[in-house]
Enzyme design. Sequence first.
Site, PDB file in Angstrom:
ATOM      1  N   PRO A  10       3.109  10.088  -7.092  1.00 13.03           N
ATOM      2  CA  PRO A  10       2.436  10.800  -6.145  1.00 13.03           C
ATOM      3  C   PRO A  10       2.768  10.909  -4.890  1.00 13.03           C
ATOM      4  CG  PRO A  10       1.064   9.099  -6.745  1.00 13.03           C
ATOM      5  CD  PRO A  10       2.491   8.972  -7.546  1.00 13.03           C
ATOM      6  N   ASN A  11       2.616  12.257  -4.121  1.00  9.11           N
ATOM      7  CA  ASN A  11       2.945  12.442  -2.659  1.00  9.11           C
ATOM      8  C   ASN A  11       4.501  12.405  -2.381  1.00  9.11           C
ATOM      9  OD1 ASN A  11       0.116  12.948  -2.049  1.00  9.11           O
ATOM     10  ND2 ASN A  11      -0.190  10.873  -2.369  1.00  9.11           N
ATOM     11  N   ARG A  18       6.308  14.756   6.689  1.00  8.25           N
ATOM     12  CA  ARG A  18       5.353  13.661   7.325  1.00  8.25           C
ATOM     13  C   ARG A  18       5.916  12.277   7.611  1.00  8.25           C
ATOM     14  NH1 ARG A  18      -0.139  13.522   5.028  1.00  8.25           N
ATOM     15  NH2 ARG A  18       0.422  14.635   3.219  1.00  8.25           N
ATOM     16  N   TYR A  23       9.339   7.054   5.983  1.00  9.03           N
ATOM     17  CA  TYR A  23       9.995   7.337   4.982  1.00  9.03           C
ATOM     18  C   TYR A  23      11.296   8.230   5.235  1.00  9.03           C
ATOM     19  CZ  TYR A  23       5.657   6.189   2.491  1.00  9.03           C
ATOM     20  OH  TYR A  23       4.455   5.694   2.411  1.00  9.03           O
ATOM     21  N   ASN A  79       9.906   5.151  -8.745  1.00  9.65           N
ATOM     22  CA  ASN A  79       8.991   4.984  -7.443  1.00  9.65           C
ATOM     23  C   ASN A  79       7.633   5.569  -7.716  1.00  9.65           C
ATOM     24  OD1 ASN A  79       7.906   5.058  -5.160  1.00  9.65           O
ATOM     25  ND2 ASN A  79       9.196   5.809  -3.751  1.00  9.65           N
ATOM     26  N   ALA A  82       1.800   5.223  -4.886  1.00  8.13           N
ATOM     27  CA  ALA A  82       0.452   4.537  -4.393  1.00  8.13           C
ATOM     28  C   ALA A  82       0.164   3.816  -5.861  1.00  8.13           C
ATOM     29  CB  ALA A  82      -0.429   5.240  -3.867  1.00  8.13           C
ATOM     30  N   HIS A  85       0.193   0.169  -6.578  1.00  8.14           N
ATOM     31  CA  HIS A  85      -0.600  -0.898  -6.380  1.00  8.14           C
ATOM     32  C   HIS A  85      -1.944  -0.762  -7.142  1.00  8.14           C
ATOM     33  CE1 HIS A  85       2.228  -0.726  -3.257  1.00  8.14           C
ATOM     34  NE2 HIS A  85       1.733   0.319  -2.666  1.00  8.14           N
ATOM     35  N   ASP A  92       1.416  -1.406 -18.517  1.00  3.24           N
ATOM     36  CA  ASP A  92       1.163  -1.310 -19.950  1.00  3.24           C
ATOM     37  C   ASP A  92       2.294  -0.357 -20.538  1.00  3.24           C
ATOM     38  OD1 ASP A  92      -0.727  -3.279 -19.832  1.00  3.24           O
ATOM     39  OD2 ASP A  92      -2.304  -1.776 -20.214  1.00  3.24           O
ATOM     40  N   GLU A 103      12.020  -0.985 -10.225  1.00  2.31           N
ATOM     41  CA  GLU A 103      11.161  -0.511  -9.293  1.00  2.31           C
ATOM     42  C   GLU A 103      11.515  -0.259  -8.017  1.00  2.31           C
ATOM     43  OE1 GLU A 103       7.842  -3.333  -8.857  1.00  2.31           O
ATOM     44  OE2 GLU A 103       7.083  -2.209  -7.007  1.00  2.31           O
ATOM     45  N   HIS A 105      11.175   1.498  -3.550  1.00  3.47           N
ATOM     46  CA  HIS A 105      10.186   1.755  -2.602  1.00  3.47           C
ATOM     47  C   HIS A 105      11.058   2.137  -1.441  1.00  3.47           C
ATOM     48  CE1 HIS A 105       6.592   0.783  -4.856  1.00  3.47           C
ATOM     49  NE2 HIS A 105       7.275  -0.258  -5.089  1.00  3.47           N
ATOM     50  N   ILE A 106      11.062   3.180  -0.858  1.00  2.00           N
ATOM     51  CA  ILE A 106      11.663   3.563   0.194  1.00  2.00           C
ATOM     52  C   ILE A 106      11.494   2.893   1.318  1.00  2.00           C
ATOM     53  CG2 ILE A 106      11.879   5.419   1.879  1.00  2.00           C
ATOM     54  CD1 ILE A 106      11.121   7.764  -0.555  1.00  2.00           C
ATOM     55  N   SER A 107      10.076   2.430   1.575  1.00  6.36           N
ATOM     56  CA  SER A 107       9.743   1.466   2.770  1.00  6.36           C
ATOM     57  C   SER A 107       9.386  -0.073   2.225  1.00  6.36           C
ATOM     58  CB  SER A 107       8.381   1.919   3.286  1.00  6.36           C
ATOM     59  OG  SER A 107       7.185   1.667   2.361  1.00  6.36           O
ATOM     60  N   ARG A 112       4.023  -3.891   5.244  1.00  4.81           N
ATOM     61  CA  ARG A 112       3.205  -2.887   5.722  1.00  4.81           C
ATOM     62  C   ARG A 112       1.620  -3.350   5.082  1.00  4.81           C
ATOM     63  NH1 ARG A 112       4.772   2.706   3.155  1.00  4.81           N
ATOM     64  NH2 ARG A 112       3.089   3.371   4.442  1.00  4.81           N
ATOM     65  N   ARG A 116      -0.566  -2.962  -0.104  1.00  6.98           N
ATOM     66  CA  ARG A 116       0.737  -2.560  -0.719  1.00  6.98           C
ATOM     67  C   ARG A 116       1.587  -3.585  -1.364  1.00  6.98           C
ATOM     68  NH1 ARG A 116       1.044   3.028   0.578  1.00  6.98           N
ATOM     69  NH2 ARG A 116       0.053   3.292   2.756  1.00  6.98           N
TER      70      ARG A 116
HETATM   71  O1  CA2 Z   1       7.896   3.304   0.219  1.00  7.79           O
HETATM   72  C1  CA2 Z   1       7.688   3.865  -1.198  1.00  7.79           C
HETATM   73  O2  CA2 Z   1       8.460   4.220  -1.392  1.00  7.79           O
HETATM   74  C2  CA2 Z   1       6.457   3.882  -1.413  1.00  7.79           C
HETATM   75  O3  CA2 Z   1       6.343   3.878  -3.004  1.00  7.79           O
HETATM   76  C3  CA2 Z   1       5.686   5.353  -1.046  1.00  7.79           C
HETATM   77  C4  CA2 Z   1       4.085   5.628  -1.351  1.00  7.79           C
HETATM   78  C5  CA2 Z   1       3.435   4.334  -1.017  1.00  7.79           C
HETATM   79  O4  CA2 Z   1       2.025   4.674  -1.336  1.00  7.79           O
HETATM   80  C6  CA2 Z   1       4.139   3.076  -1.573  1.00  7.79           C
HETATM   81  O5  CA2 Z   1       3.107   1.832  -1.032  1.00  7.79           O
HETATM   82  C7  CA2 Z   1       5.297   2.912  -0.883  1.00  7.79           C
HETATM   83  C8  CA2 Z   1       3.640   6.971  -0.776  1.00  7.79           C
HETATM   84  C9  CA2 Z   1       4.613   8.068  -0.993  1.00  7.79           C
HETATM   85  C10 CA2 Z   1       3.960   9.003  -0.215  1.00  7.79           C
HETATM   86  O6  CA2 Z   1       5.130   9.918   0.517  1.00  7.79           O
HETATM   87  C11 CA2 Z   1       4.920  10.513   1.558  1.00  7.79           C
HETATM   88  C12 CA2 Z   1       6.207  10.857   2.226  1.00  7.79           C
HETATM   89  C13 CA2 Z   1       6.243  11.787   3.282  1.00  7.79           C
HETATM   90  C14 CA2 Z   1       4.630  12.259   3.839  1.00  7.79           C
HETATM   91  C15 CA2 Z   1       3.694  11.718   3.123  1.00  7.79           C
HETATM   92  C16 CA2 Z   1       3.689  10.833   2.093  1.00  7.79           C
END
Ligand code: CA2
Length: 148
Positions: A10-11, A18, A23, A79, A82, A85, A92, A103, A105-107, A112, A116
């Site tokens: 998601p997202n 943003r 990111y 990836n 959210a 978490h 499963d 697994e 994650h970009i960040s 954080r 997370r």
């Molecule tokens: O760091 C990551 O890749 C995450 O999986 C990204 C998720 C976050 O919920 C995880 O804790 C860490 C969020 C992805 C949303 O990405 C956006 C990118 C730009 C603007 C808004 C959201």
Amino acid sequence: MKTALILNGPNLNLLGTREPAVYGSQTLADVEKLCERACTANGFALDFRQTNHEGTLVDWLHEAGKLHAKGKLAGVILNAGAYTHTSVALHDAIKGTGITLIELHISNVHAREEFRHHSYISPAAKAVMAGFGVNGYALAVAGLAGMQ
Ligand code: CA2
């Protein structure tokens, strides 16, 4: 040629629009191109997907399990956004498929918010990558190649 299946939750379709401080400024289309190059360099076919829906990720993991059973899957780079978490369903779905799953994650999720820090994916994953920015996708593809 085996397939690297790269799944985004998601997202992640909002990447580059943003929160660039967290990111980066590359879009998901840029990330797909980066993954294409990494897969070509490592001898994999690429299947790159994004969804905002948890059940769709579950369905795609089941699909990955079937591809794995046929010997056609190199592995999955996930990836889960959210859902990392929150999702026992993803945990499963991965468990018992026998797939090699990284697994990603970009960040650096551990630097954080506390919510997370916990992942339902990690106990079911072969490896975990976080904090390398979008370049982590290319590193994960190379890591997957080393696991074959
Ligand atoms: O760091 C990551 O890749 C995450 O999986 C990204 C998720 C976050 O919920 C995880 O804790 C860490 C969020 C992805 C949303 O990405 C956006 C990118 C730009 C603007 C808004 C959201």
